[in-house]
Design an enzyme around this catalytic site. Structure first.
Site, short mmCIF file in Angstrom:
data_model
loop_
_atom_site.label_atom_id
_atom_site.label_comp_id
_atom_site.label_asym_id
_atom_site.label_seq_id
_atom_site.Cartn_x
_atom_site.Cartn_y
_atom_site.Cartn_z
N PHE A 66 0.75 -1.43 0.11
CA PHE A 66 -0.04 -0.01 -0.11
C PHE A 66 0.94 1.24 0.16
CE2 PHE A 66 -2.57 3.35 2.03
CZ PHE A 66 -3.66 3.19 1.26
N THR A 95 -10.50 -12.22 2.95
CA THR A 95 -11.45 -10.91 2.98
C THR A 95 -11.24 -10.23 1.68
OG1 THR A 95 -9.83 -9.38 4.13
CG2 THR A 95 -11.38 -10.71 5.24
N HIS A 97 -10.11 -7.34 1.75
CA HIS A 97 -8.71 -6.39 1.64
C HIS A 97 -7.89 -6.51 0.51
CE1 HIS A 97 -5.66 -4.23 4.00
NE2 HIS A 97 -4.83 -5.16 3.65
#
Length: 161
Positions: A66, A95, A97
């Site tokens: 990120f 998930t 994410h």
């Protein structure tokens, strides 16, 4: 793109294009370090093999994939930095994410490239599991780091013409 028919490391570069005058930044995510170090080594060795000046190659580490976009922006701000190669790996989890991180990073890297009018390449793996990541970080599908460095060199050549 790696597949059973194509190895990431099968790339062709113009050997007459002199890259020794160009500055290269490598931004490497620390998360999934086993993978990102292998990708980094592929990118770095590609630059050296085709004539990059070792003194004009700079590396910074960021905590995770990120953070590549901001790290790339910091690199691109330097006037002596002609191209930035981003190295990361996001492995699919249980998930969403994964989806948010991958989209944010792809958009962020693209935006940095456009903002600074410099090649900022995407050496980021987005595999389903660690085996797929390792297969693309020097395994049976080559090394995405080589592909990212090659893309940066080719873009500099296009801009130079």
């Amino acid at each position: 793109m790696a597949s059973s028919e194509k190895n990431l490391s099968d790339t062709k570069l113009n050997q007459r294009f002199d890259i020794s005058k160009f500055g290269f930044g490598l931004v490497v995510a620390e998360w999934n370090e086993q993978v990102t170090e292998a990708l980094y080594l592929g990118a770095y060795q590609t630059l050296i093999n085709v004539g990059a000046n070792q003194e004009k190659i700079e590396r910074i580490n960021v905590p995770g994939t990120f953070e590549l976009s901001l790290g790339a922006q910091w690199m691109a701000e330097h006037h002596d930095m002609d191209a930035v190669i981003c190295i990361g790996c996001v492995i699919q989890g249980e998930t969403r994410h994964f989806d948010f991180i991958c989209k944010a990073v792809a958009d962020g890297i693209t935006n940095v490239s456009l903002k600074f009018n410099k090649p900022v390449t995407f050496g980021v793996l987005t595999p389903d599991n660690m085996k797929q990541a390792l297969d693309r970080a020097g395994g049976k599908y080559g090394n995405k780091g080589i592909e990212a460095a090659t893309a940066a060199i080719k873009m500099l050549e296009i801009k130079s013409n």
